[in-house]
Motif scaffolding. Structure first.
Motif, PDB file in Angstrom:
ATOM      1  N   LEU A 624      73.213  51.943 -57.935  1.00  0.00           N
ATOM      2  CA  LEU A 624      71.978  52.379 -58.592  1.00  0.00           C
ATOM      3  C   LEU A 624      72.230  53.538 -59.539  1.00  0.00           C
ATOM      4  N   ASP A 625      71.719  53.376 -60.738  1.00  0.00           N
ATOM      5  CA  ASP A 625      71.666  54.504 -61.659  1.00  0.00           C
ATOM      6  C   ASP A 625      70.547  55.411 -61.139  1.00  0.00           C
ATOM      7  N   GLY A 633      66.366  56.538 -58.978  1.00  0.00           N
ATOM      8  CA  GLY A 633      67.305  55.892 -58.068  1.00  0.00           C
ATOM      9  C   GLY A 633      67.145  56.367 -56.634  1.00  0.00           C
ATOM     10  N   ALA A 653      75.402  55.509 -55.583  1.00  0.00           N
ATOM     11  CA  ALA A 653      74.661  56.184 -56.648  1.00  0.00           C
ATOM     12  C   ALA A 653      75.592  56.386 -57.830  1.00  0.00           C
TER      13      ALA A 653
END
Ligand code: ADP
Length: 698
Positions: A624-625, A633, A653
């Motif tokens: 996830l951005d 995120g 992340a």
């Protein structure tokens, strides 16, 4: 005869008082007494009525009794009516004259009433008896006539039933050889003891004859195919040859030929009928009689002629069908060759484009050109692949590799594959998946192809900015996938036809992505190969379309053992990765790299999209951005973690910030790894490896 009708008695005398006397005497008999006062009047009455007996006065002015009797005798109706003369003279000469005029008796006048009555009664009774005999004879004749008529009607019915049966049987066959055999076998024993259907070969080819014979008493009926002119005897063969050449029927009588082996018997007569259609003689029908002792009746010959003309048409149809079939086979072979040939240059082009992508300078123009090549190449590959598949399917060459498949995963792949088309048209895509996996036995790649085709069509046939939706559900024993859109819709009369090969609702429709009209054919055939069905629905043009696929679902007990989160364990090394980044290009390139490493990748570009994708795709890992628009995120991670059963095994992340504070925040939100941009690929691979089932997570 108690209740018999009264009969007519005619009394002729010129004297009214005598007539009155006779009437009085005779009325006691209870019959109908008619009187006449002259020979002329009597003749008139005799013309109009039938009399049991006529009493005739000999002496009358004008025409006397004898003359009258002579004329009465000449009338056909009264030629045999008994005549009794009434006379005052017992004169032998006169009596002889009377008998010569047809008298049956004489009564002397004045009459003795009893004698008159007795004599007349004898004739009345005789008349009655004759009438009765005649009536009975008439009844017998009428009965016989009726029987004959009924037999004729039954015969006509039998013939028309026969014709109907044979026509039906002929219509069932679409092969000339089978048509010939059917005709020969149907013709015996109804029309012949031995029937042959000879098909004219192509020039230079031998004839083929289908023979059939009725079983002689105690023997089975049989049939055989003869090739070449050898089978039948010379005389028959010549007749067949003549009929084939001239297209005219032939008759042969007074024959004494053996049956062609292996049947036995003697052929006594034969009739040969040409089988003609569209001005050509395609063969002949030979009807031979022998063992049964029957002869060719005119009605049978007429029937045979009718049959031959129907058979000619059936043969012609069978030949035409063969031609069409041959042309279709050739077309399919051509298609398959074309598709193969087209495909060959595509792979090197694709590779070259890939090399360009990896190595080329990233100037906007180059990038644009690369993208165009990429897009058009994908389109071309899809068209060619569809063509190849269609030719494989029509030739029965597609083999499924069935295994238990979670349809949610199939939906995931299909959505991903069709995402470019959907995004390009700026459609909103809605996907609804059930909380439980829906298992079917199928070929995941083929099922993905099916759903991708439907989603691509939905995108293609919906004006930009529309809605495309997909819903997966389990309904009883069925897995049901619905794909619908708010697009151009389908007219009611095309809802079934759209699944036919090369069928398009509107070929002139100027859509940015064309097609060949094979996609839905593939969808239908593939779904049917899976034991399922597909149907199209639409409220009409402009009202959108819906396609519903039904597949037999596996019962929960048959589903493969699920992993902790309801997914099947991932194949060794290969992970399902959800990649979320609002930078589309960045996401695409990272996705390409992960795919190169063998992972399945699903892309999302915002928080809600990520959650939705996770629910459908059920990834093993999510990357996830953090800086996503709307929902960041951290929030996405928290929500993913909130459902431990559905949460990916590993959350990674990816952010521009690498301070301790940032790492701490990531951990708090539920991330397992915190990578700083630009991402080090090796580090990412290590993080993802933690999601592999073989290695304990985290
Ligand atoms: P193609 O899309 O290549 O023409 P398909 O076999 O996929 O061939 O579809 C056949 C035809 O069915 C299309 O040409 C189109 O007219 C119609 N069709 C298919 N999907 C849809 C849809 N979602 N909405 C409206 N029409 C459709």
């Amino acid at each position: 005869m108690p209740d018999a009708e009264p009969t007519n008695i005619l009394v002729v005398d010129d004297l009214p008082e005598k007539l009155l006397a006779y009437r009085t005497v005779l009325e006691e008999l209870g019959e109908n007494v008619v009187t006449a006062r002259s020979g002329e009047e009597a003749l008139g009455l005799v013309l109009r009525h039938e009399f049991a007996v006529i009493l005739l006065d000999v002496t009358m002015p004008g025409m006397d009794g004898f003359e009258t009797a002579a004329l009465i005798r000449r009338r056909r109706r009264s030629a045999h009516t008994p005549i009794i003369f009434l006379t005052a003279f017992a004169d032998e000469v006169r009596a002889a004259e009377g008998y010569a005029h047809g008298a049956v008796d004489f009564i002397l006048t004045p009459v003795v009433p009893e004698i008159l009555r007795a004599k007349v009664r004898v004739f009345v009774d005789l008349y009655r008896m004759t009438q009765q005999v005649r009536r009975q004879a008439e009844e017998r004749i009428a009965l016989a006539e009726e029987r004959t008529k009924r037999a004729a009607a039954e015969d006509a019915t039998r013939r028309s039933n026969f014709l109907a049966d044979v026509s039906r049987a002929l219509a069932d066959s679409l092969d000339p050889g089978t048509t010939a055999r059917t005709l020969a076998r149907q013709a015996v024993p109804f029309l012949a003891d031995l029937a042959g259907v000879t098909l004219a070969g192509e020039p230079g080819q031998p004839w083929r004859t289908e023979l059939a014979w009725a079983g002689p008493p105690g023997r089975e009926p049989g049939g055989v195919r003869l090739t070449g002119p050898d089978g039948p005897h010379d005389e028959l063969r010549d007749a067949v040859e003549r009929a084939l050449g001239r297209g005219q029927p032939e008759r042969l009588d007074g024959l004494d030929l053996p049956y062609p082996a292996p049947a036995d018997g003697r052929v006594r007569s034969a009739a040969v009928f040409p089988l003609r259609a569209r001005g050509r003689t395609l063969g002949v029908l030979t009807l031979a009689l022998g063992p049964s002792g029957r002869r060719h009746e005119p009605a049978d010959l007429a029937l045979a002629e009718d049959l031959a003309s129907r058979a000619g048409i059936a043969l012609d149809n069978a030949r035409l069908y063969k031609d069409v079939e041959r042309a279709d086979r050739q077309k399919n072979e051509f298609l398959s060759m074309l598709a193969h040939e087209l495909r060959n240059p595509l792979a090197p082009i694709r590779n070259a484009a890939e090399v360009l992508r990896m190595s080329g300078p990233d100037q906007p123009q180059v990038r644009w050109a690369r993208e165009v090549i990429d897009r058009q190449l994908s389109h071309l590959v899809r068209l060619v692949d569809d063509l190849l598949d269609v030719s494989r399917i029509t030739r029965g060459k597609i083999q499924l590799k069935p295994e238990p498949v979670d349809l949610a995963a199939v939906v995931g792949h299909a959505v991903e594959a069709s995402r470019p088309a959907i995004e390009q048209a700026k459609h909103r895509l809605e996907v609804a998946l059930p909380p439980e996996p829906v298992w079917v036995t199928g070929d995941a790649a083929r099922l993905t192809q099916v759903l991708t085709n439907l989603l691509n069509n939905a995108a293609k046939y919906t004006d930009p900015g529309g809605r495309v939706a997909l819903a997966l559900a389990r309904e009883g024993g069925e897995a049901v996938v619905r794909v619908w859109d708010t697009g151009v819709g389908i007219p009611a009369d095309m809802l079934t036809a759209v699944f036919d090969l090369f069928t398009q609702v509107d070929r002139s429709l100027d859509r940015s992505q064309g097609g060949l009209g094979v996609g839905l054919t593939l969808v239908k055939r593939l779904v049917e190969m899976h034991g399922g069905s597909v149907a199209a629905h639409s409220d009409g043009p402009g009202k959108g379309s819906e396609f519903v696929i039904r597949l037999p679902a596996l019962a929960a007990a048959e589903a493969p053992a699920a992993g902790a989160n309801g997914r099947p364990p991932a194949a060794a090394g290969r992970l399902r990765v959800l990649l979320v980044d609002d930078n589309v290009d960045g996401a695409e390139s990272l996705a390409a790299l992960l795919r190169l490493a063998g992972h399945e990748v699903w892309l999302a570009h915002d928080g809600p999209g990520a959650l939705e994708a996770a629910a459908g795709f059920r990834p093993d890992a999510a990357v996830l951005d953090i800086g996503l628009p709307g929902m960041d995120g951290y929030e996405v991670a928290r929500r993913l973690r909130a459902d431990p059963a559905a949460a990916p095994a590993v959350l990674v992340a990816v952010t521009g910030y690498g301070r301790d504070r940032d790492r701490e925040r990531s951990r708090e939100a539920g991330f397992d790894y915190h990578l700083v941009k630009p991402v080090d690929l090796a580090e990412l691979h290590r993080a993802l490896a933690a999601a592999r089932p073989a290695v304990p997570a985290r």
